[in-house]
Design a protein around this motif. Structure first.
Motif, PDB file in Angstrom:
ATOM      1  N   ILE A 477       0.847  -1.209   0.000  1.00 59.67           N
ATOM      2  CA  ILE A 477       0.000   0.000   0.000  1.00 59.67           C
ATOM      3  C   ILE A 477       0.874   1.247   0.000  1.00 59.67           C
ATOM      4  N   ASP A 478       1.928   1.247   0.848  1.00 58.53           N
ATOM      5  CA  ASP A 478       2.819   2.407   0.928  1.00 58.53           C
ATOM      6  C   ASP A 478       3.482   2.712  -0.404  1.00 58.53           C
ATOM      7  N   SER A 479       3.857   1.669  -1.116  1.00 62.87           N
ATOM      8  CA  SER A 479       4.589   1.858  -2.377  1.00 62.87           C
ATOM      9  C   SER A 479       3.666   2.139  -3.554  1.00 62.87           C
ATOM     10  N   GLY A 480       2.362   2.031  -3.321  1.00 61.11           N
ATOM     11  CA  GLY A 480       1.399   2.235  -4.409  1.00 61.11           C
ATOM     12  C   GLY A 480       1.234   1.024  -5.301  1.00 61.11           C
ATOM     13  N   ASN A 481       1.835  -0.109  -4.910  1.00 63.97           N
ATOM     14  CA  ASN A 481       1.728  -1.329  -5.726  1.00 63.97           C
ATOM     15  C   ASN A 481       0.471  -2.133  -5.414  1.00 63.97           C
ATOM     16  N   ARG A 482      -0.210  -1.775  -4.328  1.00 60.24           N
ATOM     17  CA  ARG A 482      -1.432  -2.509  -3.960  1.00 60.24           C
ATOM     18  C   ARG A 482      -2.619  -1.859  -4.673  1.00 60.24           C
ATOM     19  N   LYS A 483      -3.105  -2.531  -5.692  1.00 58.57           N
ATOM     20  CA  LYS A 483      -4.268  -2.038  -6.435  1.00 58.57           C
ATOM     21  C   LYS A 483      -5.497  -2.850  -6.055  1.00 58.57           C
ATOM     22  N   LEU A 484      -6.638  -2.199  -6.153  1.00 57.45           N
ATOM     23  CA  LEU A 484      -7.887  -2.917  -5.906  1.00 57.45           C
ATOM     24  C   LEU A 484      -8.172  -3.844  -7.078  1.00 57.45           C
ATOM     25  N   LEU A 485      -8.491  -5.088  -6.788  1.00 56.18           N
ATOM     26  CA  LEU A 485      -8.875  -6.055  -7.814  1.00 56.18           C
ATOM     27  C   LEU A 485     -10.364  -6.337  -7.603  1.00 56.18           C
ATOM     28  N   LEU A 486     -11.187  -5.611  -8.334  1.00 59.65           N
ATOM     29  CA  LEU A 486     -12.632  -5.647  -8.098  1.00 59.65           C
ATOM     30  C   LEU A 486     -13.301  -6.790  -8.853  1.00 59.65           C
ATOM     31  N   GLN A 487     -14.280  -7.373  -8.196  1.00 57.41           N
ATOM     32  CA  GLN A 487     -15.093  -8.414  -8.820  1.00 57.41           C
ATOM     33  C   GLN A 487     -16.517  -8.276  -8.308  1.00 57.41           C
ATOM     34  N   LYS A 488     -17.480  -8.504  -9.191  1.00 61.09           N
ATOM     35  CA  LYS A 488     -18.881  -8.413  -8.775  1.00 61.09           C
ATOM     36  C   LYS A 488     -19.222  -9.624  -7.921  1.00 61.09           C
ATOM     37  N   ASP A 489     -19.678  -9.356  -6.690  1.00 65.96           N
ATOM     38  CA  ASP A 489     -19.945 -10.444  -5.756  1.00 65.96           C
ATOM     39  C   ASP A 489     -21.046 -10.017  -4.794  1.00 65.96           C
ATOM     40  N   THR A 490     -21.354 -10.886  -3.843  1.00 63.73           N
ATOM     41  CA  THR A 490     -22.345 -10.561  -2.807  1.00 63.73           C
ATOM     42  C   THR A 490     -21.587 -10.360  -1.496  1.00 63.73           C
ATOM     43  N   PRO A 491     -21.120  -9.132  -1.230  1.00 63.82           N
ATOM     44  CA  PRO A 491     -20.210  -8.904  -0.100  1.00 63.82           C
ATOM     45  C   PRO A 491     -20.811  -9.224   1.270  1.00 63.82           C
ATOM     46  N   THR A 492     -22.095  -8.916   1.487  1.00 66.38           N
ATOM     47  CA  THR A 492     -22.666  -9.193   2.810  1.00 66.38           C
ATOM     48  C   THR A 492     -22.765 -10.693   3.051  1.00 66.38           C
ATOM     49  N   GLN A 493     -22.998 -11.453   1.976  1.00 68.02           N
ATOM     50  CA  GLN A 493     -23.028 -12.924   2.087  1.00 68.02           C
ATOM     51  C   GLN A 493     -21.645 -13.444   2.496  1.00 68.02           C
ATOM     52  N   MET A 494     -20.601 -12.859   1.904  1.00 64.41           N
ATOM     53  CA  MET A 494     -19.237 -13.266   2.237  1.00 64.41           C
ATOM     54  C   MET A 494     -18.922 -12.959   3.705  1.00 64.41           C
ATOM     55  N   ILE A 495     -19.342 -11.783   4.167  1.00 60.12           N
ATOM     56  CA  ILE A 495     -19.092 -11.404   5.564  1.00 60.12           C
ATOM     57  C   ILE A 495     -19.835 -12.355   6.505  1.00 60.12           C
ATOM     58  N   ALA A 496     -21.066 -12.724   6.119  1.00 54.79           N
ATOM     59  CA  ALA A 496     -21.834 -13.679   6.933  1.00 54.79           C
ATOM     60  C   ALA A 496     -21.075 -14.990   7.088  1.00 54.79           C
ATOM     61  N   ALA A 497     -20.460 -15.437   6.002  1.00 54.53           N
ATOM     62  CA  ALA A 497     -19.697 -16.695   6.044  1.00 54.53           C
ATOM     63  C   ALA A 497     -18.453 -16.549   6.919  1.00 54.53           C
ATOM     64  N   TRP A 498     -17.730 -15.445   6.745  1.00 51.11           N
ATOM     65  CA  TRP A 498     -16.525 -15.236   7.563  1.00 51.11           C
ATOM     66  C   TRP A 498     -16.885 -15.136   9.042  1.00 51.11           C
ATOM     67  N   SER A 499     -17.993 -14.465   9.362  1.00 50.52           N
ATOM     68  CA  SER A 499     -18.373 -14.287  10.771  1.00 50.52           C
ATOM     69  C   SER A 499     -18.707 -15.620  11.428  1.00 50.52           C
ATOM     70  N   GLU A 500     -19.220 -16.565  10.636  1.00 46.76           N
ATOM     71  CA  GLU A 500     -19.554 -17.880  11.185  1.00 46.76           C
ATOM     72  C   GLU A 500     -18.316 -18.565  11.751  1.00 46.76           C
ATOM     73  N   SER A 501     -17.152 -18.234  11.178  1.00 49.28           N
ATOM     74  CA  SER A 501     -15.901 -18.845  11.631  1.00 49.28           C
ATOM     75  C   SER A 501     -15.549 -18.448  13.068  1.00 49.28           C
ATOM     76  N   PHE A 502     -16.135 -17.352  13.567  1.00 54.15           N
ATOM     77  CA  PHE A 502     -15.799 -16.871  14.907  1.00 54.15           C
ATOM     78  C   PHE A 502     -16.762 -17.379  15.978  1.00 54.15           C
ATOM     79  N   LEU A 503     -17.813 -18.122  15.555  1.00 52.87           N
ATOM     80  CA  LEU A 503     -18.793 -18.593  16.526  1.00 52.87           C
ATOM     81  C   LEU A 503     -18.158 -19.511  17.569  1.00 52.87           C
ATOM     82  N   TYR A 504     -17.287 -20.406  17.111  1.00 53.13           N
ATOM     83  CA  TYR A 504     -16.669 -21.351  18.048  1.00 53.13           C
ATOM     84  C   TYR A 504     -15.782 -20.597  19.050  1.00 53.13           C
TER      85      TYR A 504
END
Length: 927
Positions: A477-504
């Motif tokens: 990020i500091d060097s400006g080499n980190r670019k956003l790689l965008l893809q059309k997706d369902t972001p809230t669905q992805m967050i729901a899945a990641w959050s499930e990993s913290f239930l345990y």
């Protein structure tokens, strides 16, 4: 016939009235029986209204008994009975509304806030369409107020509570008085949160008087503790003492041990403030005794610290010090101390290297200062020049700026190289440390003490590896080499899945983990890696810093081109000074905290890279809230690339379970052209969708919802690889692995287990069962994809090798003992029947006790050949062996290995060996 129906309806109504009678005289078992009989009779008679009313009554009885699952089922039955009715009948309309209220209350008890809110809002909509009974709509408003109070949306909560009061006032006087006071308890809590202690005191004092008068001990014990805390805020310690004593007595009497222990700790604190030190010691001792059965760490810590203060006031400094150490120790851990030491060692190791780099940076900065001085001199000379030299001025300015920018880029490059080089240098020693530790942990005779030490060391190598990855991300990020790689997706669905990993992890600390994730099906452009980093860091911090039995709230929504993520947790909170520096790199709120202070800095950098912003608010000693707003409108995002996806037309797909829809030959033909088949076994829908989206471009996906379903689908489709959750209903991942690895049809399939159950002991169980890999949640999608691809590629390499074998050698080829037995049986069948021209794939599969599909997939996985190709290949290899070792007539060779057409044999042989059988024989003779 009509009379018979009326008769049944009458009996159903009578049974309903009997149920209500038994409910009122507290004969609950009889009430349940008659409610069920009334519902059953109504269903048989087509009496939908009677069925709905009976199920509504059953739902409310079961709810009061705490049988929420059965209550939910009864509520849904009540609603289903009314689904197709016009509901012109007032009783039917009211029953539907009351059932939605009951269902919402059930969901509240199950912490399904989103579903609860949905049911209460349905009641509100019904009321706007057609006025409901005051008690029904008021209950919905009161519950909605409670939901928004928990979410800290105080304005909306207050609005709902006052709307509830308006409806309660329409009830008969005695009922109105009771419900108004119940609702005012909630309003009192709201005013306490708003820190309007005078108003909160007034409301709750009036409620206290009322519930004391009617003897409602449960409500009284609940409001008394809150009222006592208000009195403390108002410095009325005498009244607070009286109220907490009363609350303690009520909680102890009714068996609420945690609440009683909490009251005892607060009473000890009040005694300290009142300088009644012996009384304080007595209350602290009571808290400790109550906590013996709970072993609640928060109470243990508070008890120790208040004892330290009490003994300090009594000038018993030895005991004061002892308890202070105990209190502080609860917040510390061996891992935290070791992590801090590891970071200090790394700092010392690379101090000299960093010093030399700092010298280079300083030199470069001095050159910039000199360059700027020269620039100023040039500007002065040019300024006094004539207009004709304007072009020269512009040229010099441009050249000087170029030189300055070049120096700045050199500094940035130097910093980036430093981070990159030092990070990569960490990887080798970390690997060299990790491998011996893993090998030691695999030793079965390792003592428990040594195992514990190795597990601590392994955990810290993983943490350091994670820190290295975060530093690399920051340097990009500091060097400006980190670019956003965008893809059309369902972001809230992805967050729901990641959050499930913290239930345990949350369950391990007995945390109340609430989630409200909206717009799951809405698509938007996001960088999934950045989003995962942000989500996992925020939730990881929340779990880490929330005390035992605390609460975490995750709220996610997507609207108007922005994704909002709110993570709130109870705990110590942050001061204003801490909030100002919390996002600084390597900053820690407490020197004893685990971690290096990189995570939140990375979250901030990635959020801003994604066109968003992050904010934090907190109330010291109570809660902390992180709010992230990400831009998901690709037109507004700079420094972004759109991720190209494969043309779906180029992918040949077989319907997920389409074996029964196609002819067997068609299916076998298609399978030869399809992508590798991946079976995903996961009980959480959000995680299933996330995994499907992760792999859908490289694999054909089959899904299963639990271990038993996974076994059935694995036997039906024979996938190329399986990714399975570990903890699932009916059958878990261990049972699935054990079953499939011991079945000839599926023993060859690689299995990756995913689990939130971290620890080497759990991993060892998974691997010993036969799993090919074991990945801990929250998993990194890139690592999971890489490991999956590696296992599939390994199978392809094995296929290439096995397909060259002239005679199968089970011990060389088999991956498992089950595969070895399968190959031995296969070789026996080939030895007996390969030379028979009538030997076909049908007979082959029958002899092996498999379907043609299962045999096809099994051989395809082991050799890369279909069943018919495998038989032909083995015949040709046997023919080649005969031609090498004997002088048999060439025309007879084909017949001797099962070919009944000499021309076809010659054609197949030439395709396999690039020469005719005659040429092959001649060549071998001349060798």
């Amino acid at each position: 016939m009509a009379e018979s129906i009326d008769y049944e309806v009458g009996i159903a109504d009578a049974e309903y009235l009997l149920a209500q009678y038994y409910r009122r005289i507290q004969k609950i078992d009889s009430a349940i029986i008659y409610f069920k009989q009334s519902a059953l009779r109504s269903n048989k008679s087509g009496y939908t209204l009677g069925s709905s009313i009976a199920n509504n009554g059953l739902c409310r009885v079961l709810y009061l008994l705490g049988r929420y699952k059965e209550a939910e089922k009864a509520c849904n039955s009540a609603l289903n009975s009314l689904k197709n009715k016009t509901l012109d009948n007032d009783l039917g309309y009211m029953t539907k509304a009351d059932t939605h209220t009951a269902l919402g209350t059930i969901y509240l008890r199950k912490n399904s806030i989103e579903k609860a809110q949905e049911n209460f809002l349905t009641v509100d909509s019904m009321h706007k369409n057609k006025p409901l009974r005051p008690d029904v709509i008021a209950a919905a408003y009161q519950n909605l107020g409670g939901i928004h109070l928990d979410l800290n949306d105080l304005t909306l909560a207050e609005n709902y509570f006052y709307r509830a009061n308006d409806e309660f006032q329409k009830l008969p006087p005695k009922a109105a008085e009771y419900y108004l006071n119940s609702n005012n308890v909630e309003l009192g809590k709201l005013e306490f949160k708003k820190e309007d202690f005078i108003k909160a005191d007034s409301l709750l004092s009036n409620c206290y008087t009322f519930f004391k008068k009617i003897g409602d001990e449960q409500t009284l014990s609940e409001l008394t503790t809150t009222l006592a805390l208000i009195k403390i805020e108002r410095n009325d310690f005498r009244k607070a003492d009286d109220l907490l004593n009363e609350a303690f007595t009520l909680h102890e009497k009714n068996g609420f041990v945690l609440e009683a222990a909490t009251d005892a700790v607060e009473l000890a604190k009040i005694a300290l403030l009142k300088k009644e030190f012996k009384s304080g010691l007595n209350w602290a001792d009571k808290a400790g005794k109550l906590n013996l059965t709970l072993n609640n760490s928060v109470i243990k810590k508070d008890q120790a610290l208040v004892l330290a203060d009490l003994y300090s006031q009594l000038q018993n400094y030895e005991k004061a010090y002892t308890y202070q150490v105990i209190g502080n120790a609860i917040n510390d851990s061996l891992n935290q101390v070791q992590s801090a030491e590891a970071i200090r060692e790394i700092d010392e190791k690379y101090q000299s290297e960093q010093h030399s780099r700092e010298i280079k940076l300083l030199k470069a900065e001095n050159e910039i200062v000199e360059e700027q001085t020269r620039n100023q001199r040039n500007l002065l000379l040019t300024g006094i020049g004539i207009t004709s030299l304007g072009g020269v001025f512009v040229f010099l300015l441009y050249k000087n700026r170029q030189k300055t920018n070049k120096k700045l880029r050199e500094i940035d490059a130097l910093k980036t190289n430093f981070f990159t080089n030092i990070s990569h240098e960490f990887r080798t020693p970390l690997t060299l440390i990790s491998v011996p530790i893993q090998e030691s942990l695999e030793e079965k005779d390792l003592s428990p003490e040594k195992r514990k030490h190795f597990e601590i060391a392994q955990k810290n190598t993983v943490r350091l590896s994670s820190l290295v990855n975060q530093l690399l991300e920051l340097s990009k990020i500091d060097s400006g080499n980190r670019k956003l790689l965008l893809q059309k997706d369902t972001p809230t669905q992805m967050i729901a899945a990641w959050s499930e990993s913290f239930l345990y992890l949350a369950e391990q600390k007995n945390l109340n983990f609430k989630t409200e994730i909206l717009d799951k099906k809405t698509e938007a452009y996001v960088d999934s890696d950045a989003l995962e980093n942000i989500t996992v860091n925020l939730l990881g911090n929340a779990v880490k810093y929330t005390p035992y039995e605390g609460e975490i709230q995750l709220n996610v929504s997507l609207e108007k081109g922005y994704l909002t993520i709110r993570v709130k947790n109870t705990g110590d909170g942050l001061t204003n000074a801490q909030i100002k520096t919390i996002f600084n790199r390597f900053y820690q709120t407490d020197g004893q905290n685990e971690g290096a202070g990189v995570g939140l800095s990375l979250v901030k950098e990635l959020t801003e890279l994604h066109g968003g912003k992050i904010s934090v608010t907190s109330e010291v000693g109570k809660w902390t809230l992180f709010e992230v707003l990400l831009c998901v409108n690709k037109a507004k995002l700079k420094n972004a690339e759109i991720k190209q996806t494969k043309n779906p037309q180029s992918l040949i797909k077989v319907p997920e379970l389409g074996v029964n829809q196609l002819g067997e030959e068609e299916v076998l033909t298609l399978i030869g052209k399809e992508l590798p088949l991946l079976l995903i076994v996961e009980d959480n829908e959000d995680v299933r969708i996330l995994l499907t989206d992760t792999f859908k471009k490289e694999y054909e996906i089959v899904q299963a919802v639990n271990g038993e379903d996974g076994i059935l689908k694995a036997l039906e489709t024979i996938p190329d690889i399986i990714i399975s959750d570990l903890m699932m209903p009916i059958k878990d991942g261990i049972a699935l692995t054990n079953t499939l690895k011991n079945d000839e049809r599926t023993s060859h399939i690689p299995i990756i287990l995913l689990t939130a159950k971290a620890g080497d002991e759990n991993e060892l169980i998974g691997i010993e069962t036969g799993a090919d890999d074991y990945i801990t949640k929250p998993f990194n999608q890139k690592i999971l994809k890489s490991k999956t691809a590696s296992l599939v590629d390994l199978r392809k390499k094995l296929q290439s090798r096995y397909s060259q074998e002239v005679i199968l050698k089970p011990k060389d080829i088999a991956i498992t003992s089950v595969d070895e037995k399968f190959l031995e049986r296969l070789q026996i069948i080939l030895d007996e029947k390969l030379a028979e021209s009538t030997f076909s794939t049908e007979q082959f599969s029958q002899d092996l006790h498999m379907s043609r599909m299962q045999l096809h997939r099994k051989l395809k996985a082991l050799t890369g050949l279909s069943a018919s190709e495998f038989i032909r290949s083995q015949r040709l290899k046997l023919a080649a062996q005969i031609l090498k070792s004997t002088d048999i007539n060439i025309s007879e060779v084909g017949y001797s290995v099962g070919f009944n057409d000499h021309a076809y044999f010659s054609k197949c042989f030439k395709e396999a060996y690039n020469c005719t059988p005659s040429d092959f024989a001649e060549a071998k003779k001349s060798d």
